[in-house]
Design a protein around this motif. Structure first.
Motif, PDB file in Angstrom:
ATOM      1  N   TYR A  16       0.865  -1.173   0.000  1.00 50.00           N
ATOM      2  CA  TYR A  16       0.000   0.000   0.000  1.00 50.00           C
ATOM      3  C   TYR A  16       0.902   1.225   0.000  1.00 50.00           C
ATOM      4  CZ  TYR A  16      -3.371   3.512   1.290  1.00 50.00           C
ATOM      5  OH  TYR A  16      -4.152   4.632   1.283  1.00 50.00           O
ATOM      6  N   ARG A  17       0.714   2.111  -0.955  1.00 50.43           N
ATOM      7  CA  ARG A  17       1.554   3.306  -1.060  1.00 50.43           C
ATOM      8  C   ARG A  17       0.714   4.553  -0.843  1.00 50.43           C
ATOM      9  NH1 ARG A  17       6.372   1.509  -2.771  1.00 50.43           N
ATOM     10  NH2 ARG A  17       6.410  -0.368  -4.039  1.00 50.43           N
ATOM     11  N   GLN A  18       1.106   5.314   0.173  1.00 51.51           N
ATOM     12  CA  GLN A  18       0.392   6.532   0.518  1.00 51.51           C
ATOM     13  C   GLN A  18       0.513   7.544  -0.614  1.00 51.51           C
ATOM     14  OE1 GLN A  18       1.728   8.283   4.145  1.00 51.51           O
ATOM     15  NE2 GLN A  18       0.209   9.885   4.099  1.00 51.51           N
ATOM     16  N   GLY A  19      -0.561   8.256  -0.886  1.00 50.60           N
ATOM     17  CA  GLY A  19      -0.559   9.276  -1.921  1.00 50.60           C
ATOM     18  C   GLY A  19      -0.837   8.747  -3.316  1.00 50.60           C
ATOM     19  N   GLU A  20      -1.078   7.458  -3.459  1.00 51.58           N
ATOM     20  CA  GLU A  20      -1.393   6.854  -4.746  1.00 51.58           C
ATOM     21  C   GLU A  20      -2.737   6.145  -4.658  1.00 51.58           C
ATOM     22  OE1 GLU A  20       1.659   4.304  -6.219  1.00 51.58           O
ATOM     23  OE2 GLU A  20       3.256   5.658  -5.587  1.00 51.58           O
ATOM     24  N   THR A  21      -3.372   5.892  -5.797  1.00 45.72           N
ATOM     25  CA  THR A  21      -4.586   5.094  -5.819  1.00 45.72           C
ATOM     26  C   THR A  21      -4.174   3.639  -5.729  1.00 45.72           C
ATOM     27  OG1 THR A  21      -5.691   6.732  -7.193  1.00 45.72           O
ATOM     28  CG2 THR A  21      -6.683   4.542  -7.091  1.00 45.72           C
ATOM     29  N   ASN A  22      -4.612   2.971  -4.673  1.00 43.24           N
ATOM     30  CA  ASN A  22      -4.245   1.577  -4.433  1.00 43.24           C
ATOM     31  C   ASN A  22      -5.473   0.698  -4.631  1.00 43.24           C
ATOM     32  OD1 ASN A  22      -1.380   1.616  -3.034  1.00 43.24           O
ATOM     33  ND2 ASN A  22      -2.525   3.383  -2.283  1.00 43.24           N
TER      34      ASN A  22
END
Length: 64
Positions: A16-22
């Motif tokens: 899970y990457r913060q600031g991206e659409t996951n």
């Protein structure tokens, strides 16, 4: 002698990457409950570890 583990040789890891659409790899939705160490899909409960960008130390300030 124990074999050494190369973290770069583990292959593709879903994070899970913060600031991206996951998008969830289990159901395709993009709604998450974010915890301290993992993110859980709000629809199917698939759990992903948090990417390195989300592991930040808390910032403290003195009240004054």
């Amino acid at each position: 002698m124990a074999p050494t583990v190369d973290p770069n040789g583990r292959g593709y890891r879903i994070l899970y990457r913060q600031g991206e659409t996951n998008y969830c790899p289990g159901c395709g939705h993009a709604n998450w409950y974010i915890g301290r160490h993992a993110a859980e899909c709000a629809f199917c409960a698939t759990v992903l570890p948090l990417g390195a960008s989300t592991h930040k130390e808390p910032e403290y300030a003195l009240a004054g």
